[in-house]
Design an enzyme around this catalytic site. Structure first.
Site, short mmCIF file in Angstrom:
data_model
loop_
_atom_site.label_atom_id
_atom_site.label_comp_id
_atom_site.label_asym_id
_atom_site.label_seq_id
_atom_site.Cartn_x
_atom_site.Cartn_y
_atom_site.Cartn_z
N ASP A 197 0.85 -1.19 0.00
CA ASP A 197 0.00 0.00 0.00
C ASP A 197 0.88 1.24 0.00
O ASP A 197 1.91 1.28 0.67
CB ASP A 197 -0.96 0.00 1.19
CG ASP A 197 -0.28 -0.10 2.54
OD1 ASP A 197 0.08 0.95 3.12
OD2 ASP A 197 -0.10 -1.23 3.02
N ASP A 213 -10.04 3.37 5.50
CA ASP A 213 -8.96 3.31 6.49
C ASP A 213 -9.43 4.09 7.72
O ASP A 213 -9.45 5.32 7.72
CB ASP A 213 -7.70 3.93 5.87
CG ASP A 213 -6.52 3.99 6.84
OD1 ASP A 213 -6.68 3.63 8.02
OD2 ASP A 213 -5.43 4.42 6.40
N GLU A 232 -8.68 4.49 11.67
CA GLU A 232 -7.67 4.18 12.67
C GLU A 232 -7.41 5.42 13.52
O GLU A 232 -8.18 6.37 13.51
CB GLU A 232 -6.39 3.70 11.99
CG GLU A 232 -5.84 4.68 10.96
CD GLU A 232 -4.48 4.28 10.42
OE1 GLU A 232 -3.52 4.25 11.22
OE2 GLU A 232 -4.38 4.00 9.20
#
Length: 276
Positions: A75, A164, A166
């Site tokens: 990534d 994503d 987080e």
């Protein structure tokens, strides 16, 4: 009488003069705030796994050998700029995820080059969105993501988009949201992404963050693939509801480009995920 008034006035002047000094001395004696030395990064600079090492650390060495039959991936974001895709391909990397957007205020200026470059060498590729639930709604961010490269097509080489979600690199770990508020925000994003693309987005997260910020919510597991972040020799415990992970980000120190990943299945299964 005049003497008593003069004495009182003198005391008042001494008190008024000394108070700032006392406060100043007290202020300098106080310990600094725990976050006083923390440097807050610029908006837009977040990337997948930014908080994993700082919050979860590395639980031992990453797996020494690649799992037989499980495709390796990478990534990337604007931090990598121009990526050496031929070297990654020669090293066995077979899929890639590229950061497309963050919030509703940032899009990766290298996205087209990175996204196209990974496909050009033969990789299956997809896009990810770095969520900032404290800035705009989940639906607004899903729209922003899809409109700037995060969509999906059944061409066999495009993986579903990734949310994503987080640690917040810009402030409070849970973006100032309660567990129920965070669950609602994530649900808003996932619903809009599904409505726009016909696919369920993948959730990228770490178990410790998920437990802290969603109350270990289990309600998305039935439809949403999981990408687990853990820099260790095993993926470790998964968030509630998920019986298995689809992707695993297992290191930030891989060859050529930092973050490396593994698909929990065969190459054929990875192609099936891309085709939907």
């Amino acid at each position: 009488m005049r003497n008593r008034i003069a004495t009182a006035a003198l005391r008042l002047r001494l008190y008024a003069t000394g108070l700032p000094v006392a406060v100043s001395l007290l202020w300098t004696a106080l310990p600094p705030s725990p976050d006083a030395s923390r440097t807050v990064p610029a908006r837009g600079t977040a990337y997948m796994g930014m908080g994993v090492v700082s919050h979860d650390g590395r639980s031992g060495a990453p797996p020494a050998d690649r799992a037989a039959g499980q495709p390796e991936g990478v990534d990337v974001s604007s931090h990598q700029r121009t990526v050496d895709w031929p070297t990654l391909w020669a090293d066995g990397t077979r899929f890639a995820y590229v950061k497309a957007t963050e919030g509703t205020y940032y899009s990766n200026p290298y996205f087209g080059e990175q996204y196209g470059g990974s496909q050009a060498v033969g990789m299956i590729r997809g896009a990810y969105h770095f969520a900032t639930p404290d800035t705009t709604s989940g639906a607004a961010q899903a729209d922003y993501f899809v409109d700037r490269g995060g969509g999906w097509s059944g061409d066999g080489v495009t993986l579903p988009g990734v949310l994503d979600i987080e640690w917040n690199p810009y402030g409070d770990a849970c973006y100032g949201k309660s567990p129920s508020g965070m669950v609602a925000w994530i649900g808003d994003f996932l619903s809009r992404y599904r409505a726009r693309t016909g696919r369920d987005a993948v959730i990228y997260t770490a178990t410790s963050w998920w437990t802290q910020c969603t109350g270990n919510h289990a309600g998305f597991a039935a439809t949403t693939p999981l990408w687990i972040a853990r820099y260790a020799s095993t993926p470790g415990p998964l968030p509630a509801g998920w019986k298995y992970h689809t992707f695993w980000q297992y290191t930030s120190t891989g060859p050529t480009v930092g973050d490396h990943d593994r698909f929990n299945g065969t190459p054929d299964a990875l192609r099936t995920l891309a085709k939907g």
